[in-house]
Scaffold this active site. Sequence first.
Site, mmCIF file in Angstrom:
data_model
loop_
_atom_site.group_PDB
_atom_site.id
_atom_site.type_symbol
_atom_site.label_atom_id
_atom_site.label_comp_id
_atom_site.label_asym_id
_atom_site.label_seq_id
_atom_site.Cartn_x
_atom_site.Cartn_y
_atom_site.Cartn_z
ATOM 1 N N LYS A 259 0.824 -1.129 -0.029
ATOM 2 C CA LYS A 259 0.089 0.061 0.001
ATOM 3 C C LYS A 259 0.820 1.351 0.180
ATOM 4 O O LYS A 259 1.625 1.420 0.841
ATOM 5 C CB LYS A 259 -0.756 0.127 1.195
ATOM 6 C CG LYS A 259 -1.850 1.275 1.456
ATOM 7 C CD LYS A 259 -2.556 0.926 2.522
ATOM 8 C CE LYS A 259 -3.301 2.711 2.898
ATOM 9 N NZ LYS A 259 -4.104 2.354 3.993
ATOM 10 N N ASP A 264 -2.891 10.045 3.858
ATOM 11 C CA ASP A 264 -4.405 9.654 4.207
ATOM 12 C C ASP A 264 -4.876 10.502 5.280
ATOM 13 O O ASP A 264 -4.802 10.499 6.331
ATOM 14 C CB ASP A 264 -4.295 8.113 4.638
ATOM 15 C CG ASP A 264 -5.739 7.504 4.949
ATOM 16 O OD1 ASP A 264 -6.746 8.305 4.297
ATOM 17 O OD2 ASP A 264 -6.084 6.723 5.416
ATOM 18 N N LYS A 271 -10.724 12.069 8.531
ATOM 19 C CA LYS A 271 -10.271 11.613 10.075
ATOM 20 C C LYS A 271 -10.187 12.912 10.970
ATOM 21 O O LYS A 271 -10.175 14.009 10.655
ATOM 22 C CB LYS A 271 -8.608 11.200 9.747
ATOM 23 C CG LYS A 271 -8.564 10.052 8.959
ATOM 24 C CD LYS A 271 -7.127 9.470 9.044
ATOM 25 C CE LYS A 271 -6.849 8.227 8.437
ATOM 26 N NZ LYS A 271 -7.612 7.220 8.971
ATOM 27 N N ASP A 282 1.361 6.114 5.838
ATOM 28 C CA ASP A 282 0.401 5.194 4.949
ATOM 29 C C ASP A 282 1.049 4.506 3.962
ATOM 30 O O ASP A 282 0.243 3.645 3.344
ATOM 31 C CB ASP A 282 -1.101 5.913 4.814
ATOM 32 C CG ASP A 282 -2.007 4.965 4.981
ATOM 33 O OD1 ASP A 282 -2.033 3.829 5.672
ATOM 34 O OD2 ASP A 282 -3.094 5.118 4.586
ATOM 35 N N ASP A 341 -12.448 6.572 3.907
ATOM 36 C CA ASP A 341 -11.094 6.468 4.667
ATOM 37 C C ASP A 341 -10.852 4.888 4.471
ATOM 38 O O ASP A 341 -9.799 4.486 4.929
ATOM 39 C CB ASP A 341 -11.444 6.801 6.039
ATOM 40 C CG ASP A 341 -10.300 7.059 6.833
ATOM 41 O OD1 ASP A 341 -8.998 7.026 6.302
ATOM 42 O OD2 ASP A 341 -10.341 7.238 8.186
ATOM 43 N N GLU A 343 -9.770 3.476 2.216
ATOM 44 C CA GLU A 343 -9.208 3.471 0.740
ATOM 45 C C GLU A 343 -7.855 2.552 0.397
ATOM 46 O O GLU A 343 -7.727 2.221 -0.804
ATOM 47 C CB GLU A 343 -8.483 4.884 0.570
ATOM 48 C CG GLU A 343 -6.988 5.441 1.044
ATOM 49 C CD GLU A 343 -6.968 5.138 2.421
ATOM 50 O OE1 GLU A 343 -7.797 5.124 3.392
ATOM 51 O OE2 GLU A 343 -5.791 4.752 3.087
ATOM 52 N N ARG A 345 -7.730 -0.650 0.945
ATOM 53 C CA ARG A 345 -8.303 -1.794 0.176
ATOM 54 C C ARG A 345 -8.650 -1.651 -1.131
ATOM 55 O O ARG A 345 -8.708 -2.497 -2.033
ATOM 56 C CB ARG A 345 -9.453 -2.586 1.102
ATOM 57 C CG ARG A 345 -10.896 -1.499 1.199
ATOM 58 C CD ARG A 345 -11.582 -2.028 2.160
ATOM 59 N NE ARG A 345 -11.086 -1.531 3.503
ATOM 60 C CZ ARG A 345 -11.522 -1.784 4.620
ATOM 61 N NH1 ARG A 345 -12.769 -2.403 4.652
ATOM 62 N NH2 ARG A 345 -11.345 -1.368 6.010
HETATM 63 N N1 BES Z 1 -4.420 4.098 6.725
HETATM 64 C C1 BES Z 1 -5.504 3.930 7.679
HETATM 65 C C2 BES Z 1 -5.300 2.918 8.991
HETATM 66 C C3 BES Z 1 -4.500 3.300 9.738
HETATM 67 C C4 BES Z 1 -4.814 3.472 11.143
HETATM 68 C C5 BES Z 1 -2.951 3.058 9.551
HETATM 69 C C6 BES Z 1 -4.014 3.928 12.034
HETATM 70 C C7 BES Z 1 -2.036 3.601 10.813
HETATM 71 C C8 BES Z 1 -2.660 3.864 11.996
HETATM 72 C C9 BES Z 1 -6.732 3.276 6.873
HETATM 73 O O1 BES Z 1 -6.664 3.818 5.679
HETATM 74 C C10 BES Z 1 -7.800 3.516 7.443
HETATM 75 O O2 BES Z 1 -8.284 4.793 7.691
HETATM 76 N N2 BES Z 1 -8.724 2.567 7.779
HETATM 77 C C11 BES Z 1 -10.008 2.774 8.689
HETATM 78 C C12 BES Z 1 -11.234 1.669 8.005
HETATM 79 C C13 BES Z 1 -12.488 2.036 8.320
HETATM 80 C C14 BES Z 1 -12.932 3.291 7.612
HETATM 81 C C15 BES Z 1 -13.338 1.029 7.750
HETATM 82 C C16 BES Z 1 -9.860 2.700 10.117
HETATM 83 O O3 BES Z 1 -9.127 2.177 10.479
HETATM 84 O O4 BES Z 1 -10.539 3.415 10.609
HETATM 85 ZN ZN ZN Z 2 -5.044 4.521 4.909
HETATM 86 MG MG MG Z 3 -7.880 5.700 5.334
#
Ligand code: BES
Ligand code: ZN
Ligand code: MG
Length: 496
Positions: A259, A264, A271, A282, A341, A343, A345
């Site tokens: 990735k 992000d 966020k 990220d 968010d 994104e 996947r």
């Molecule tokens: N990049 C984030 C995940 C992340 C969180 C990485 C904390 C490092 C530290 C990812 O893109 C994300 O935002 N995931 C969401 C998914 C949700 C919206 C289903 C999450 O984990 O909140």
């Molecule tokens: Zn992310």
């Molecule tokens: Mg995200």
Amino acid sequence: MFTISSTFDSNNKHDAVVVGVFSNGTFHPEVDKINDLLKGQLTKLKKTKLKDVEKVYTIGQLNSEMVFVVGLGEKTEFSTETLREKMALVAKQARIDKVINLGVLVESFVVRESIEASDVAVLIGEGLALGMYEVEDYKEKTNEVDVSVENVTLYGENNETFEEAVNVGYTYGMGTNRARKLVNTPGNLLTPADLAEEAVELAKEHGFEYEILEKEEMEKLGMGALLAVAAGSDQPPKMIVLKYSGNKQADELIGFVGKGLTFDSGGISIKPRENMHEMKMDMGGAAAVLGAMDIIGQLKPKVNVLAVIPSSENLLNGSALKPGDVIRSLSGKTIEVRNTDAEGRLILADGVTYAKQLGSTSLVDVATLTGAVLIALGNCTTGAVTNNEDLLGDILEASVETGEWIWSLPNFAPYKQMLRTSDVADLNNAPGRLAGSITAGLFIGEFAEKTPWVHLDIAGTAWQSKASNLGPLGGTGVMARTLAQLAINKELVPKE
Ligand code: BES
Ligand code: ZN
Ligand code: MG
């Protein structure tokens, strides 16, 4: 960097000589001699708190200015992790004391019963390299020291295998540092274009084939998922591909998919503001893949490896992807975007499909994918999801060697059903908070289809909020070593 020598003599000249001391038992004979020359100072140290690395000035009793005394704890507790970490701490101390020329009494660090001789060498090289890493800053008065260790003389077993093994370890450490550097680079200084440039540089260094797909080509191919995420940013996305062909006879092609989200923000599903700055990390999955390719390019195992890195920013301009949008991925599967968010996947869906189209016979994706993995496993363990227990077994085996913990999460059918909860598309990209890391992983698995695949969620492990024995606050370079080890083990044990 490394010289191997059989016997240490107090006339040998180093800025610092490194000795290991266990809390139980006697000194190693070589250390005993140094202790005598230093009038029993090491005995005194041993009786006190002796922890990680203690510095002793030799005031002319040895030809070296300092002795670094490394506390190794109880012999019975000694492990590969201890050796790697203590060596990293030695390198850190060497930086503090501006040491250029280091001597190490290897035998004083060895517990024959717990570690094999060749592993000792690898761990010394790896630990030293990991400990040398420092985060670059951009201050007017920079912390950059121009003094760093240039020569390390290893006293002990004097043979070629030992020397080779130290250099192998060093290569693993330096590949990890390369990954760390990318993770630590601010988002404005590492855009998808910059990441692509780094990858091309790496490819040229090692003679890999490479291809960088631009937006227009993605449109032609139908990479709708990557394009959808990139739509909200002014930075054009890149699909980065490197190929290492170490065995032209073999049909196997290991595909690493990382990735490469260089920042992000969450997009329209933005966020919270706290700690959003850390989301420059990220692209930790991309960094791990590039770090691994660096190690592989150096060690040249007889295997074939493909690296695919979908890279984009996740921002929110007037063209940005919106909740409720339906997009068509490269695979043809459609996705309802319930949360912009989620994104990672999306871009990985196209990354995995592209890696398959390019002939991958197995797939490992690495991604800072979910906050949920931190809740499940904390920040010391990477979460895994798979459709193939054999491939997972190989990865777990590699991770034990590299000391990077991985724990596998379940993949039962009801979790897969949670992805099929869109009325308007094949898949829902955000089915809810329950089992968040599992559904995120399995979403990517939908695109791996029947190809053996393992997903590694490094959202908890790619970044550390305080320094550890192995490295400073920031990017850890996690999984660079494990991916490389996986590829290298494949050469050692060719599968039928
Ligand atoms: N990049 C984030 C995940 C992340 C969180 C990485 C904390 C490092 C530290 C990812 O893109 C994300 O935002 N995931 C969401 C998914 C949700 C919206 C289903 C999450 O984990 O909140
Ligand atoms: Zn992310
Ligand atoms: Mg995200």
